[in-house]
Design a protein around this motif. Structure first.
Motif, mmCIF file in Angstrom:
data_model
loop_
_atom_site.group_PDB
_atom_site.id
_atom_site.type_symbol
_atom_site.label_atom_id
_atom_site.label_comp_id
_atom_site.label_asym_id
_atom_site.label_seq_id
_atom_site.Cartn_x
_atom_site.Cartn_y
_atom_site.Cartn_z
ATOM 1 N N PRO A 255 44.967 -29.539 -22.393
ATOM 2 C CA PRO A 255 44.816 -29.724 -23.972
ATOM 3 C C PRO A 255 43.409 -29.807 -24.690
ATOM 4 O O PRO A 255 43.448 -29.706 -26.192
ATOM 5 C CB PRO A 255 45.666 -30.732 -23.987
ATOM 6 C CG PRO A 255 45.131 -31.151 -22.398
ATOM 7 C CD PRO A 255 45.137 -30.586 -21.777
ATOM 8 N N THR A 256 42.557 -29.597 -23.746
ATOM 9 C CA THR A 256 40.818 -30.235 -24.427
ATOM 10 C C THR A 256 40.417 -28.880 -24.571
ATOM 11 O O THR A 256 40.087 -28.342 -26.088
ATOM 12 C CB THR A 256 40.345 -30.872 -23.800
ATOM 13 O OG1 THR A 256 40.631 -31.674 -23.546
ATOM 14 C CG2 THR A 256 38.536 -30.388 -24.481
ATOM 15 N N ASN A 257 41.040 -27.086 -23.858
ATOM 16 C CA ASN A 257 40.067 -26.153 -24.277
ATOM 17 C C ASN A 257 41.339 -24.690 -24.655
ATOM 18 O O ASN A 257 42.413 -25.427 -23.651
ATOM 19 C CB ASN A 257 38.949 -26.146 -22.988
ATOM 20 C CG ASN A 257 38.033 -26.644 -22.571
ATOM 21 O OD1 ASN A 257 37.423 -26.909 -23.412
ATOM 22 N ND2 ASN A 257 38.059 -27.498 -22.107
ATOM 23 N N ALA A 258 40.528 -24.442 -25.110
ATOM 24 C CA ALA A 258 41.558 -22.819 -24.397
ATOM 25 C C ALA A 258 42.131 -21.999 -24.156
ATOM 26 O O ALA A 258 43.319 -21.087 -24.532
ATOM 27 C CB ALA A 258 41.916 -22.079 -26.435
ATOM 28 N N ASP A 259 40.736 -21.844 -23.521
ATOM 29 C CA ASP A 259 40.718 -20.807 -21.972
ATOM 30 C C ASP A 259 42.160 -21.385 -21.373
ATOM 31 O O ASP A 259 42.032 -22.797 -21.334
ATOM 32 C CB ASP A 259 39.638 -20.734 -20.939
ATOM 33 C CG ASP A 259 38.616 -19.760 -22.501
ATOM 34 O OD1 ASP A 259 37.302 -20.474 -22.575
ATOM 35 O OD2 ASP A 259 38.768 -19.621 -23.044
ATOM 36 N N PRO A 260 42.289 -20.395 -20.664
ATOM 37 C CA PRO A 260 43.723 -20.655 -19.224
ATOM 38 C C PRO A 260 42.634 -21.598 -18.145
ATOM 39 O O PRO A 260 41.651 -21.252 -18.425
ATOM 40 C CB PRO A 260 44.060 -19.475 -19.219
ATOM 41 C CG PRO A 260 43.178 -18.692 -19.483
ATOM 42 C CD PRO A 260 42.393 -19.208 -20.729
ATOM 43 N N VAL A 261 43.548 -22.480 -17.433
ATOM 44 C CA VAL A 261 42.859 -23.277 -16.052
ATOM 45 C C VAL A 261 43.187 -21.863 -15.439
ATOM 46 O O VAL A 261 43.758 -21.839 -14.466
ATOM 47 C CB VAL A 261 43.403 -24.713 -16.000
ATOM 48 C CG1 VAL A 261 43.314 -24.655 -15.432
ATOM 49 C CG2 VAL A 261 43.806 -24.994 -16.995
ATOM 50 N N GLY A 262 41.420 -21.477 -15.319
ATOM 51 C CA GLY A 262 41.790 -20.718 -13.967
ATOM 52 C C GLY A 262 40.166 -20.725 -12.947
ATOM 53 O O GLY A 262 39.609 -21.752 -12.632
ATOM 54 N N GLU A 263 39.259 -19.485 -12.970
ATOM 55 C CA GLU A 263 38.544 -19.640 -12.236
ATOM 56 C C GLU A 263 37.130 -20.553 -12.330
ATOM 57 O O GLU A 263 36.454 -20.608 -11.928
ATOM 58 C CB GLU A 263 37.689 -18.006 -11.340
ATOM 59 C CG GLU A 263 37.283 -17.539 -13.728
ATOM 60 C CD GLU A 263 36.284 -15.887 -13.124
ATOM 61 O OE1 GLU A 263 36.462 -15.305 -13.785
ATOM 62 O OE2 GLU A 263 36.872 -15.618 -11.260
ATOM 63 N N ARG A 264 37.017 -20.892 -13.870
ATOM 64 C CA ARG A 264 35.698 -22.059 -14.114
ATOM 65 C C ARG A 264 36.929 -23.441 -14.132
ATOM 66 O O ARG A 264 35.445 -23.784 -13.607
ATOM 67 C CB ARG A 264 35.912 -21.765 -15.676
ATOM 68 C CG ARG A 264 35.284 -20.627 -15.940
ATOM 69 C CD ARG A 264 34.915 -20.130 -17.900
ATOM 70 N NE ARG A 264 34.181 -19.073 -18.251
ATOM 71 C CZ ARG A 264 32.834 -18.574 -18.151
ATOM 72 N NH1 ARG A 264 31.966 -19.788 -18.036
ATOM 73 N NH2 ARG A 264 32.324 -17.369 -18.288
ATOM 74 N N TYR A 265 38.005 -23.786 -13.532
ATOM 75 C CA TYR A 265 38.029 -24.753 -13.368
ATOM 76 C C TYR A 265 38.102 -25.481 -11.526
ATOM 77 O O TYR A 265 38.774 -24.168 -10.329
ATOM 78 C CB TYR A 265 39.332 -25.099 -13.932
ATOM 79 C CG TYR A 265 39.738 -24.796 -14.991
ATOM 80 C CD1 TYR A 265 39.808 -26.452 -15.817
ATOM 81 C CD2 TYR A 265 39.385 -23.799 -15.672
ATOM 82 C CE1 TYR A 265 40.023 -26.007 -17.379
ATOM 83 C CE2 TYR A 265 39.599 -23.643 -17.111
ATOM 84 C CZ TYR A 265 40.030 -25.239 -17.996
ATOM 85 O OH TYR A 265 39.526 -25.264 -19.399
ATOM 86 N N VAL A 266 37.748 -26.226 -11.366
ATOM 87 C CA VAL A 266 37.886 -26.986 -9.843
ATOM 88 C C VAL A 266 38.758 -28.094 -9.617
ATOM 89 O O VAL A 266 38.017 -28.840 -10.372
ATOM 90 C CB VAL A 266 36.065 -27.320 -8.996
ATOM 91 C CG1 VAL A 266 36.483 -27.351 -8.043
ATOM 92 C CG2 VAL A 266 35.406 -25.529 -9.521
ATOM 93 N N LYS A 267 39.909 -27.931 -9.001
ATOM 94 C CA LYS A 267 40.370 -29.562 -9.274
ATOM 95 C C LYS A 267 39.722 -30.541 -7.586
ATOM 96 O O LYS A 267 39.591 -29.518 -7.051
ATOM 97 C CB LYS A 267 41.558 -29.082 -9.020
ATOM 98 C CG LYS A 267 42.647 -30.091 -9.088
ATOM 99 C CD LYS A 267 44.277 -29.869 -8.371
ATOM 100 C CE LYS A 267 45.268 -31.064 -8.186
ATOM 101 N NZ LYS A 267 46.656 -30.476 -7.503
ATOM 102 N N LEU A 268 39.459 -32.217 -7.781
ATOM 103 C CA LEU A 268 39.910 -32.737 -7.531
ATOM 104 C C LEU A 268 41.021 -33.457 -6.834
ATOM 105 O O LEU A 268 40.817 -33.166 -5.362
ATOM 106 C CB LEU A 268 38.568 -33.769 -7.883
ATOM 107 C CG LEU A 268 36.942 -33.751 -7.742
ATOM 108 C CD1 LEU A 268 36.286 -34.751 -8.761
ATOM 109 C CD2 LEU A 268 35.855 -33.078 -6.549
#
Length: 303
Positions: A255-268
């Motif tokens: 809900p903060t960024n318009a880009d889809p949650v993809g390769e730029r995201y790392v989940k802890l």
């Protein structure tokens, strides 16, 4: 992407402290979208680490420093390979054969309630107020007054969640000075501004108000190449939402960024809210005067 991440947390105390007991949730989860290839954790003063999985399946490292110390340093380095997010077309393909009404109906079933009970209940951060209910009900059509609940409309759970995420981005302003780590959803409504943690809590509260299981995700967001350099703490450390969509499973929304949650995201890791997934937390014996410094660097090292 192949991302190299360093996360350094340092506490400096006005006087020597003792009996410091700490938990770290700084190990990326390995799932269908990402793989952690290597990680190192260094603690100064030197202390042995032991690890375990918490209730939600997050990897936790714990340690204690009993001797007097004026400074505590925790440094972790890791390499994570990520994959792109599923396209909108791919997501929709999985929903073929199930009507929106069937999806909403399943969320009201006993099976769903038993399976996702902890992600449907309110928490201190995600209290379901009248403001939350009104905001959630209008997510599909913000121009409609007295909007019926989402579950009574012929809109899919996935489309409703996407609309909700987009509406939060458009109606609330990102402002690092507006809130604190203890700000609740009801307080954020009054200010109409906040940060990723606040926006995630709001989306979770709205989703739960409509019977959609939702959980808080802590991790990193790589934006260095978009801004001409490596990302600093505010840009790299990030929070977003995973919500359960019948047939699809857990889907990510930012809900903060318009880009889809993809390769730029790392989940802890994930939990009911921020309290369940604090990256570094602990207690110690001694002065309450301390100074905290956190630096995070995320770089793309893919050849």
């Amino acid at each position: 992407m192949k991302l190299s991440i360093t996360h350094h947390t340092q506490y400096e105390y006005a006087e020597a402290v003792t009996d410091s007991v700490n938990e770290l949730r700084l190990t990326p989860s390995t799932n269908e979208r990402q793989s952690c290839y290597q990680q190192s954790i260094t603690v100064e003063p030197n202390a042995p680490l032991f690890s375990y999985e918490d209730y939600f399946g997050n990897r936790v490292h714990a340690f204690s420093v009993n001797q007097p110390h004026r400074k505590l340093s925790i440094r972790t380095s890791m390499v994570v390979v990520t994959k792109r997010a599923p396209s909108a077309e791919e997501r929709e393909a999985y929903l073929t054969g199930r009507t929106p009404e069937q999806g909403w109906a399943w969320l009201t079933s006993e099976e769903a309630g038993n399976r996702f009970a902890e992600f449907l209940l309110e928490t201190d951060y995600t209290t379901i107020t009248d403001d939350v209910r009104s905001f959630a009900a209008a997510a599909d059509n913000p121009d409609t007054v007295n909007q019926p609940t989402a579950s009574s409309m012929k809109v899919s759970v996935l489309d409703w969640l996407s609309s909700l995420s987009s509406r939060i981005r458009s109606e609330f302003q990102y402002d690092p000075e507006a809130t604190t780590v203890e700000t609740t959803t009801s307080e954020m409504f009054e200010r109409k501004r906040g940060v990723c943690q606040d926006f995630a809590h709001l989306m979770i509260a709205c989703a739960r108000s409509e019977g959609v299981p939702a959980r808080y995700v802590s991790g990193y967001h790589f934006v260095g190449d978009l801004q001409g350099g490596s990302a600093d703490f505010e840009q790299a450390s990030h929070a977003w939402v995973e919500a359960y969509v019948p047939t699809l499973g857990w889907c990510s929304f930012d809900p903060t960024n318009a880009d889809p949650v993809g390769e730029r995201y790392v989940k802890l890791g994930h939990g009911r809210d921020y309290k369940d997934i604090v990256p570094v937390k602990g207690v110690y014996r001694g002065t309450g005067e301390q100074r905290l410094k956190v630096t995070v660097d995320v770089r793309n090292i893919e050849e």
